[in-house]
Design an enzyme around this catalytic site. Structure first.
Site, PDB file in Angstrom:
ATOM      1  N   ARG B  48       0.830  -1.136   0.222  1.00 16.34           N
ATOM      2  CA  ARG B  48       0.060  -0.059   0.042  1.00 16.34           C
ATOM      3  C   ARG B  48       0.989   1.315   0.043  1.00 16.34           C
ATOM      4  O   ARG B  48       0.664   2.358  -0.701  1.00 16.34           O
ATOM      5  CB  ARG B  48      -0.916   0.012   1.260  1.00 16.34           C
ATOM      6  CG  ARG B  48      -2.420  -0.460   0.849  1.00 16.34           C
ATOM      7  CD  ARG B  48      -3.302  -0.170   2.004  1.00 16.34           C
ATOM      8  NE  ARG B  48      -2.831  -1.412   2.781  1.00 16.34           N
ATOM      9  CZ  ARG B  48      -3.822  -1.503   3.998  1.00 16.34           C
ATOM     10  NH1 ARG B  48      -4.825  -1.155   3.989  1.00 16.34           N
ATOM     11  NH2 ARG B  48      -3.521  -2.526   4.862  1.00 16.34           N
ATOM     12  N   LYS B 108      -8.627 -16.544   5.310  1.00 20.52           N
ATOM     13  CA  LYS B 108      -9.892 -17.288   5.532  1.00 20.52           C
ATOM     14  C   LYS B 108     -11.324 -16.658   5.440  1.00 20.52           C
ATOM     15  O   LYS B 108     -12.246 -17.324   5.076  1.00 20.52           O
ATOM     16  CB  LYS B 108      -9.815 -17.578   6.991  1.00 20.52           C
ATOM     17  CG  LYS B 108      -9.758 -16.525   8.152  1.00 20.52           C
ATOM     18  CD  LYS B 108      -8.267 -16.764   8.824  1.00 20.52           C
ATOM     19  CE  LYS B 108      -7.947 -15.523   9.507  1.00 20.52           C
ATOM     20  NZ  LYS B 108      -6.577 -15.447   9.945  1.00 20.52           N
ATOM     21  N   VAL B 135      -6.047 -21.849   7.603  1.00 17.80           N
ATOM     22  CA  VAL B 135      -6.435 -22.433   8.852  1.00 17.80           C
ATOM     23  C   VAL B 135      -5.431 -22.862   9.577  1.00 17.80           C
ATOM     24  O   VAL B 135      -4.558 -23.801   9.184  1.00 17.80           O
ATOM     25  CB  VAL B 135      -7.342 -23.692   8.756  1.00 17.80           C
ATOM     26  CG1 VAL B 135      -8.089 -24.084   9.965  1.00 17.80           C
ATOM     27  CG2 VAL B 135      -8.698 -22.964   7.691  1.00 17.80           C
ATOM     28  N   GLU B 193      -5.326  -7.902  17.904  1.00 19.87           N
ATOM     29  CA  GLU B 193      -5.569  -6.786  17.138  1.00 19.87           C
ATOM     30  C   GLU B 193      -5.885  -5.620  17.929  1.00 19.87           C
ATOM     31  O   GLU B 193      -6.825  -5.828  19.156  1.00 19.87           O
ATOM     32  CB  GLU B 193      -6.459  -7.058  16.006  1.00 19.87           C
ATOM     33  CG  GLU B 193      -5.913  -8.427  15.148  1.00 19.87           C
ATOM     34  CD  GLU B 193      -4.880  -8.120  14.199  1.00 19.87           C
ATOM     35  OE1 GLU B 193      -4.532  -6.985  13.735  1.00 19.87           O
ATOM     36  OE2 GLU B 193      -4.309  -9.160  13.879  1.00 19.87           O
ATOM     37  N   LYS B 208     -12.814 -20.150   9.895  1.00 24.63           N
ATOM     38  CA  LYS B 208     -11.865 -21.424   9.779  1.00 24.63           C
ATOM     39  C   LYS B 208     -12.711 -22.403   9.811  1.00 24.63           C
ATOM     40  O   LYS B 208     -12.508 -23.560   9.038  1.00 24.63           O
ATOM     41  CB  LYS B 208     -10.828 -21.562  10.771  1.00 24.63           C
ATOM     42  CG  LYS B 208      -9.852 -20.097  10.704  1.00 24.63           C
ATOM     43  CD  LYS B 208      -8.942 -20.032  12.010  1.00 24.63           C
ATOM     44  CE  LYS B 208      -7.864 -18.892  11.548  1.00 24.63           C
ATOM     45  NZ  LYS B 208      -7.323 -18.482  12.975  1.00 24.63           N
ATOM     46  N   GLY B 307       1.365 -16.251  13.270  1.00 21.60           N
ATOM     47  CA  GLY B 307       2.689 -15.403  13.312  1.00 21.60           C
ATOM     48  C   GLY B 307       3.164 -15.420  12.074  1.00 21.60           C
ATOM     49  O   GLY B 307       2.920 -16.177  11.046  1.00 21.60           O
TER      50      GLY B 307
END
EC number: 1.1.1.3
Lengths: 435, 435
Positions: B48, B108, B135, B193, B208, B307
């Protein structure tokens, strides 16, 4: 459906696993055919005794007592070698591979002992040699190492790969019974072979460890370059001491690669595994494998390691892969790159140890033992003395700080010579896997 | 090496996962090239912000801020969609698939919401759409379901699929702190988050679960047909009661198919899982999935669920699979057969329940509550009363015998109306998985 391509499958060996494969393919044929876009035909099966009664119905016209004829039948594209053994099974496998067929095997001894020759034959003649069922039964560990974890280098892989041993050790721990008693019951229940030594002495695990090592590192490690020890000398004293100290005793295969030297070390031995590890809680006939990859970190796989159905599940996944490849032209697959990594000398392996001694219950014994261990530069971490079954004797359990095989073996030899030490000292490894 | 075929790879989105993929491919390029017999070129990456500093070095000439240009670049054969989101990511994915390219995704939400359209585009134009990373991060669970366990029908799959929730629940249990405190810390550490609701309200797990359900059964279950509950209402009273009763609280996805009716039921909710289950001991950011196949029995998979590196490991395994296919002519793969299995109505799901109520500490309360539960035909299995933080109040924890969602929800509604019940009753499911 009539214009679907036909794939003919032959099964060499209609024992427990062979019958499982026959049963489940027959039962789920429609699903496989719709998934693959091909008709699956179980063309024939070879057996030793044509007259024997079996749990699956196979038309007489499909049975033969000549596995070589089956393997070389030009109509058969996929041969499942489920006979076992390393002589006739090898001939049959090579004959099929040399005709460009794909051979699917559950035979860990054959893969371990003749892998390079069999892989070369597959490559040269445009077929494939698949063996998902050879390690850890129904757990798709071979596919995980070959494909799912392909981004990784594997610093450590360790696992419980023999269901019989795990079953015996689990029952010893739960019920407090001795090894010989549980072994007899395991035989009666069909969880142990009549001739149990391949399992309980660690060789079956060693074969599987060799296969995993090649998949992970591209290096063949013969079993004679491994430490291989079995579970037959484990007593309730060991089991109870482990339990009280927060460990479980498991027969583990440990495959490690040194980050600096690239040396590969493979050991198979009963080890004390901290209860905090997932595999310490994998019990009964289950297998479990912990794989540490440099990218993914630790991943763990658990499932039934043997038995008709679990093994059939693995054989069938190979069959489906083989058919999918066949229908797309049977091109070569990416193979693990061969490496001749140096092998670690077993005597240089390091770790912590557990040592059980029966000693005379008399003054000065501890001093003598401590003198022996310090001479070999083995440093004692803990010491636990408890009454022995014998009168006038005591059971002594030592654990050491980090030491190495050479030092600990020399210690054991020197302890054995002490007049205060009765019988054989018994050694276990402590698998801390802390780093 | 110079005559090896070249495979050009484009990475849409150079965030955490994108940088991980770039880093590990660069680091292990020689290994992949020798395994695959092809040269791997990281042709370009879309970002971006072209000026942003990143942990991997990417030449300016390889960076673009136009993911669509990357996805449609005729030189690029494999596109990794690691942007996230379901709008631009969808357009980019479809554009690449319509050009016959293979797209690899960790997204997902996109797979879950637009799977059928994306799969159809891949099939129609001769490319592939792979999503192992979507997943359970580095655990090769998608490959296991699609290939390794292909012989099986799946009666039950359950798993811990969200690392953030598992991390929070683990710390709540270990440290006795409240949900809001741990959440703040998890955000500070980057384990949650800034906008956490997708994780803690269960929607990430539901996405998932939808993907796993399609892989296992060929049926798409929209999240609105699932029970989806999050972990935000869990208190220390719940955690402690669970611990004392031999359970751990885990946010689980449970996918079950009824053997008789073929009905599929998918639930996502925090559940009490007996400590004897392996997954009850899967802690911190780890994910774990237990899969019961009709042939193989139960197999379990554990690893880091998110991760940079774990996810990169999964993306790279898809890239290697895609290249191997590409070099062999990119033929279609066997796909799970589509089924329109009926979906179970959430209100018909049965199970055991855990119910926490704050009640006035006064005589006759228990009788009122028992009257309400018995009216709804909910049978109480255990009852535990302990002091509440509020004066004049008590905390009441009930567990039930097997009941169903309809009855338990009606019970909760009726309890809420009792003047003796303070605040909101809180419901958890007990996942015994005994059958």
């Amino acid at each position: 459906m009539s214009d679907l391509p036909i794939v003919n499958i032959g099964i060499c060996g209609l024992g427990t696993v062979g019958q499982g494969v026959w049963k489940h393919i027959t039962r789920s044929r429609a699903k496989f055919e719709s998934r693959l876009g091909a008709r699956l035909v179980l063309k024939s099966a070879s057996v030793r005794d044509l007259g024997k009664k079996r749990s699956v119905r196979v038309a007489k016209s499909r049975l033969t007592d000549d596995p070589m004829a089956l393997a070389t039948d030009p109509k058969i594209q996929i041969v499942c070698e489920l006979m076992g053994g390393t002589t006739l099974a090898k001939d049959v496998t090579l004959a099929a591979l040399r005709l460009g067929k794909t051979v699917i095997s559950a035979n860990k001894a054959l893969v371990c002992e003749h892998g390079p020759e069999l892989f070369a034959a597959a490559r040269e003649h445009g077929g494939h040699y698949f063996f998902e069922a050879s390690v850890a039964g129904g757990i798709p560990i071979i596919k995980a190492l070959r494909e799912g974890l392909v981004a990784n280098r594997f610093r450590r892989i360790y696992g419980i790969l023999n269901g019989t041993c795990n079953y015996i050790l689990t029952r010893m721990e739960r019920e407090g019974l001795t090894y010989p008693v549980i072994l007899q019951e395991a035989k009666a229940l069909g969880y142990a072979e009549a001739e149990e030594s391949l399992d309980v002495d660690g060789w079956d695990t060693a074969h599987k460890a060799s296969i995993l090592t090649h998949l992970a590192h591209g290096t063949w490690v013969p079993t004679k370059a491994m430490v291989v020890e079995g579970i037959t000398q484990i007593t309730q004293a060991d089991i109870q001491h482990a339990k009280e100290s927060g460990f479980a005793i498991k027969l583990l295969a440990v495959i490690e690669q040194d980050e600096k030297t690239d040396e590969i070390a493979v050991s198979v031995a009963p080890m004390l595994l901290p209860r905090t590890k997932v595999l310490a809680n994998v019990n009964e006939v289950y297998n479990g494998i912990a794989v540490t990859g440099d990218v993914v970190g630790e991943t763990i796989y658990i499932g039934r390691g043997a038995g008709q159905d679990a093994t059939a599940s693995a054989v069938i996944s190979d069959i489906v892969d083989a058919i999918a490849l066949l229908l797309r032209g049977n091109a070569a697959l990416p193979e693990p790159v061969e490496h001749n990594y140096p092998l670690a000398k077993p005597e240089n392996l390091t770790g912590r140890y557990y040592l059980r001694l029966d000693v005379k219950d008399e003054p000065g014994v501890l001093a003598k033992i401590a003198t022996v261990t310090s001479k070999s530069k083995v440093s004692i971490a803990s010491l636990d003395q408890r009454p022995s079954d014998q009168t006038g004797a005591a059971s002594l359990i030592l654990t050491t700080h980090r030491s190495n095989e050479k030092a600990i073996r020399s210690t054991v030899n020197n302890l054995r010579r002490l007049s205060s030490v009765l019988g054989e000292p018994f050694l276990l490894r402590i698998a801390s896997f802390e780093d």
